[in-house]
Design a protein around this motif. Sequence first.
Motif, PDB file in Angstrom:
ATOM      1  N   LEU A 256       0.862  -1.172   0.000  1.00 51.55           N
ATOM      2  CA  LEU A 256       0.000   0.000   0.000  1.00 51.55           C
ATOM      3  C   LEU A 256       0.898   1.220   0.000  1.00 51.55           C
ATOM      4  CD1 LEU A 256      -2.762   1.427   0.275  1.00 51.55           C
ATOM      5  CD2 LEU A 256      -2.490   1.240   2.754  1.00 51.55           C
ATOM      6  N   ILE A 257       0.755   2.044  -1.026  1.00 51.05           N
ATOM      7  CA  ILE A 257       1.514   3.288  -1.120  1.00 51.05           C
ATOM      8  C   ILE A 257       0.526   4.438  -0.950  1.00 51.05           C
ATOM      9  CG2 ILE A 257       2.932   4.762  -2.600  1.00 51.05           C
ATOM     10  CD1 ILE A 257       3.790   2.170  -4.070  1.00 51.05           C
ATOM     11  N   PHE A 258       0.877   5.397  -0.108  1.00 51.28           N
ATOM     12  CA  PHE A 258       0.043   6.576   0.078  1.00 51.28           C
ATOM     13  C   PHE A 258       0.911   7.805  -0.095  1.00 51.28           C
ATOM     14  CE2 PHE A 258      -1.690   9.983   2.739  1.00 51.28           C
ATOM     15  CZ  PHE A 258      -2.924  10.121   2.135  1.00 51.28           C
ATOM     16  N   HIS A 259       0.458   8.702  -0.948  1.00 50.79           N
ATOM     17  CA  HIS A 259       1.188   9.956  -1.146  1.00 50.79           C
ATOM     18  C   HIS A 259       0.231  11.012  -1.673  1.00 50.79           C
ATOM     19  CE1 HIS A 259       4.354  12.763  -1.879  1.00 50.79           C
ATOM     20  NE2 HIS A 259       4.051  12.843  -3.154  1.00 50.79           N
ATOM     21  N   GLU A 260       0.284  12.188  -1.045  1.00 54.25           N
ATOM     22  CA  GLU A 260      -0.493  13.354  -1.473  1.00 54.25           C
ATOM     23  C   GLU A 260      -1.947  13.004  -1.779  1.00 54.25           C
ATOM     24  OE1 GLU A 260       1.658  15.327  -4.608  1.00 54.25           O
ATOM     25  OE2 GLU A 260       3.234  15.966  -3.241  1.00 54.25           O
ATOM     26  N   GLY A 261      -2.563  12.250  -0.874  1.00 51.14           N
ATOM     27  CA  GLY A 261      -3.981  11.961  -1.000  1.00 51.14           C
ATOM     28  C   GLY A 261      -4.335  10.831  -1.946  1.00 51.14           C
ATOM     29  N   THR A 262      -3.354  10.123  -2.464  1.00 50.53           N
ATOM     30  CA  THR A 262      -3.617   9.027  -3.389  1.00 50.53           C
ATOM     31  C   THR A 262      -3.115   7.709  -2.802  1.00 50.53           C
ATOM     32  OG1 THR A 262      -3.402  10.478  -5.306  1.00 50.53           O
ATOM     33  CG2 THR A 262      -3.167   8.130  -5.717  1.00 50.53           C
ATOM     34  N   PHE A 263      -3.963   6.693  -2.893  1.00 45.75           N
ATOM     35  CA  PHE A 263      -3.592   5.331  -2.512  1.00 45.75           C
ATOM     36  C   PHE A 263      -3.319   4.522  -3.768  1.00 45.75           C
ATOM     37  CE2 PHE A 263      -6.476   6.608   0.921  1.00 45.75           C
ATOM     38  CZ  PHE A 263      -5.751   6.249   2.040  1.00 45.75           C
ATOM     39  N   PHE A 264      -2.316   3.674  -3.698  1.00 48.78           N
ATOM     40  CA  PHE A 264      -2.035   2.669  -4.716  1.00 48.78           C
ATOM     41  C   PHE A 264      -1.854   1.382  -3.944  1.00 48.78           C
ATOM     42  CE2 PHE A 264       0.875  -0.042  -7.016  1.00 48.78           C
ATOM     43  CZ  PHE A 264       0.484   0.066  -8.337  1.00 48.78           C
ATOM     44  N   GLN A 265      -2.678   0.377  -4.228  1.00 46.42           N
ATOM     45  CA  GLN A 265      -2.592  -0.851  -3.453  1.00 46.42           C
ATOM     46  C   GLN A 265      -2.525  -2.075  -4.339  1.00 46.42           C
ATOM     47  OE1 GLN A 265      -5.539  -1.525  -0.358  1.00 46.42           O
ATOM     48  NE2 GLN A 265      -4.112  -2.898   0.639  1.00 46.42           N
ATOM     49  N   VAL A 266      -1.657  -3.003  -3.925  1.00 47.36           N
ATOM     50  CA  VAL A 266      -1.558  -4.341  -4.496  1.00 47.36           C
ATOM     51  C   VAL A 266      -2.014  -5.290  -3.399  1.00 47.36           C
ATOM     52  CG1 VAL A 266      -0.020  -6.110  -5.423  1.00 47.36           C
ATOM     53  CG2 VAL A 266       0.433  -3.695  -5.924  1.00 47.36           C
ATOM     54  N   LEU A 267      -3.060  -6.051  -3.668  1.00 52.76           N
ATOM     55  CA  LEU A 267      -3.550  -7.072  -2.737  1.00 52.76           C
ATOM     56  C   LEU A 267      -3.282  -8.443  -3.337  1.00 52.76           C
ATOM     57  CD1 LEU A 267      -7.050  -5.621  -1.790  1.00 52.76           C
ATOM     58  CD2 LEU A 267      -5.137  -5.968  -0.223  1.00 52.76           C
ATOM     59  N   GLU A 268      -2.697  -9.347  -2.562  1.00 53.08           N
ATOM     60  CA  GLU A 268      -2.403 -10.695  -3.026  1.00 53.08           C
ATOM     61  C   GLU A 268      -2.915 -11.695  -2.003  1.00 53.08           C
ATOM     62  OE1 GLU A 268       1.989 -10.035  -4.914  1.00 53.08           O
ATOM     63  OE2 GLU A 268       1.845 -10.140  -2.726  1.00 53.08           O
ATOM     64  N   GLY A 269      -3.437 -12.810  -2.486  1.00 50.68           N
ATOM     65  CA  GLY A 269      -3.863 -13.856  -1.579  1.00 50.68           C
ATOM     66  C   GLY A 269      -4.928 -14.728  -2.203  1.00 50.68           C
ATOM     67  N   PRO A 270      -5.554 -15.559  -1.375  1.00 50.83           N
ATOM     68  CA  PRO A 270      -6.643 -16.386  -1.874  1.00 50.83           C
ATOM     69  C   PRO A 270      -7.755 -15.509  -2.455  1.00 50.83           C
ATOM     70  CG  PRO A 270      -5.976 -17.081   0.324  1.00 50.83           C
ATOM     71  CD  PRO A 270      -5.271 -15.792   0.038  1.00 50.83           C
ATOM     72  N   LYS A 271      -8.353 -15.972  -3.536  1.00 46.58           N
ATOM     73  CA  LYS A 271      -9.339 -15.174  -4.268  1.00 46.58           C
ATOM     74  C   LYS A 271     -10.438 -14.627  -3.359  1.00 46.58           C
ATOM     75  CE  LYS A 271     -12.195 -15.269  -8.407  1.00 46.58           C
ATOM     76  NZ  LYS A 271     -12.530 -16.041  -9.613  1.00 46.58           N
ATOM     77  N   ALA A 272     -11.026 -15.470  -2.536  1.00 48.46           N
ATOM     78  CA  ALA A 272     -12.134 -15.026  -1.671  1.00 48.46           C
ATOM     79  C   ALA A 272     -11.670 -13.954  -0.692  1.00 48.46           C
ATOM     80  CB  ALA A 272     -12.730 -16.223  -0.924  1.00 48.46           C
TER      81      ALA A 272
ATOM     82  N   VAL B 153      -9.082 -11.812  -1.052  1.00 49.65           N
ATOM     83  CA  VAL B 153      -8.801 -10.564  -1.781  1.00 49.65           C
ATOM     84  C   VAL B 153     -10.105  -9.858  -2.123  1.00 49.65           C
ATOM     85  CG1 VAL B 153      -7.902  -9.595  -3.947  1.00 49.65           C
ATOM     86  CG2 VAL B 153      -6.561 -11.296  -2.690  1.00 49.65           C
ATOM     87  N   GLN B 154     -11.077 -10.613  -2.620  1.00 52.15           N
ATOM     88  CA  GLN B 154     -12.354 -10.003  -2.992  1.00 52.15           C
ATOM     89  C   GLN B 154     -13.087  -9.443  -1.783  1.00 52.15           C
ATOM     90  OE1 GLN B 154     -14.045 -13.284  -5.261  1.00 52.15           O
ATOM     91  NE2 GLN B 154     -13.294 -12.402  -7.179  1.00 52.15           N
ATOM     92  N   ALA B 155     -13.027 -10.120  -0.642  1.00 54.49           N
ATOM     93  CA  ALA B 155     -13.668  -9.614   0.573  1.00 54.49           C
ATOM     94  C   ALA B 155     -12.998  -8.334   1.055  1.00 54.49           C
ATOM     95  CB  ALA B 155     -13.638 -10.684   1.668  1.00 54.49           C
ATOM     96  N   CYS B 156     -11.673  -8.291   1.007  1.00 56.97           N
ATOM     97  CA  CYS B 156     -10.941  -7.086   1.408  1.00 56.97           C
ATOM     98  C   CYS B 156     -11.277  -5.920   0.485  1.00 56.97           C
ATOM     99  CB  CYS B 156      -9.441  -7.376   1.404  1.00 56.97           C
ATOM    100  SG  CYS B 156      -8.432  -5.967   1.914  1.00 56.97           S
ATOM    101  N   TYR B 157     -11.287  -6.176  -0.797  1.00 55.36           N
ATOM    102  CA  TYR B 157     -11.594  -5.114  -1.761  1.00 55.36           C
ATOM    103  C   TYR B 157     -13.027  -4.597  -1.562  1.00 55.36           C
ATOM    104  CZ  TYR B 157     -11.903  -2.530  -6.118  1.00 55.36           C
ATOM    105  OH  TYR B 157     -12.079  -1.536  -7.059  1.00 55.36           O
ATOM    106  N   ALA B 158     -13.951  -5.478  -1.253  1.00 58.16           N
ATOM    107  CA  ALA B 158     -15.338  -5.059  -0.992  1.00 58.16           C
ATOM    108  C   ALA B 158     -15.397  -4.140   0.228  1.00 58.16           C
ATOM    109  CB  ALA B 158     -16.231  -6.282  -0.807  1.00 58.16           C
ATOM    110  N   ARG B 159     -14.600  -4.436   1.261  1.00 58.91           N
ATOM    111  CA  ARG B 159     -14.548  -3.557   2.444  1.00 58.91           C
ATOM    112  C   ARG B 159     -13.976  -2.191   2.074  1.00 58.91           C
ATOM    113  NH1 ARG B 159     -12.828  -8.322   4.755  1.00 58.91           N
ATOM    114  NH2 ARG B 159     -10.644  -7.665   4.740  1.00 58.91           N
ATOM    115  N   ILE B 160     -12.965  -2.193   1.237  1.00 65.54           N
ATOM    116  CA  ILE B 160     -12.354  -0.931   0.806  1.00 65.54           C
ATOM    117  C   ILE B 160     -13.370  -0.090   0.042  1.00 65.54           C
ATOM    118  CG2 ILE B 160     -10.615   0.057  -0.753  1.00 65.54           C
ATOM    119  CD1 ILE B 160      -8.851  -2.437   0.103  1.00 65.54           C
TER     120      ILE B 160
END
Length: 148
Positions: A44-60, A62-69
Motif C-alpha cells: 500500500l503506497i500513500f502519497h499526497e492523498g492518493t492510494f495505490f494498493q496491491v492485494l495478493e492472496g486467496p481469491k475469496a 482478496v475479494q472480501a478485502c476489496y469489498a470492504r475498501i
Amino acid sequence: MPEPDLICKVYISSARAGFGDADLQDILDASLRNNGAAGLSGLLIFHEGTFFQVLEGPKAAVQACYARIEMDERHRQIIPMVELEVRERTFAQWRMGFARPNDLGTSLRHEVLSIYDIQKESGCTQGGSQRVRRLVGSFLNNFRSLPL
C-alpha cells in the motif's frame, strides 16, 4: 510450489477530504492485523492523498478485502486496475510505502518504507507478476521529482 487459487488485485483511489495522520494510522493498524489473519500480502503506497494498493492472496480473501475498501468512507474514486491469477506473490510481506516517512509520527515511522526504498527493494523487481511489477514501477516513477 504455487499456492492454489492465488490472485492479485491492484487499484488506486483518492483519500476523502480531511484525511489525516490518524486516519492513516487506523488504516495501517487494521491492514497489518486483518491482512495477516486473512492470508493477504501486498503493498500500500500513500502519497499526497492518493492510494495505490496491491492485494495478493486467496481469491475469496482478496475479494472480501476489496469489498470492504469500496465501502470505506476514507476512500473515494476507487479505480480497479488489474485482477489476475498469479503463481507466486510479488510482495511476501505486507508493506506500506510513504514518500517521506520522517514526516510521520514515531508510531507510524517504523511500519513504513520510503517509496524510494520500495523501488529499490528486490521484492519489487523479482518474483511475482511481471505486470504488477511494471504497474508499481510506473506508479513510483511519478514521484521521481520529489526531494529526497
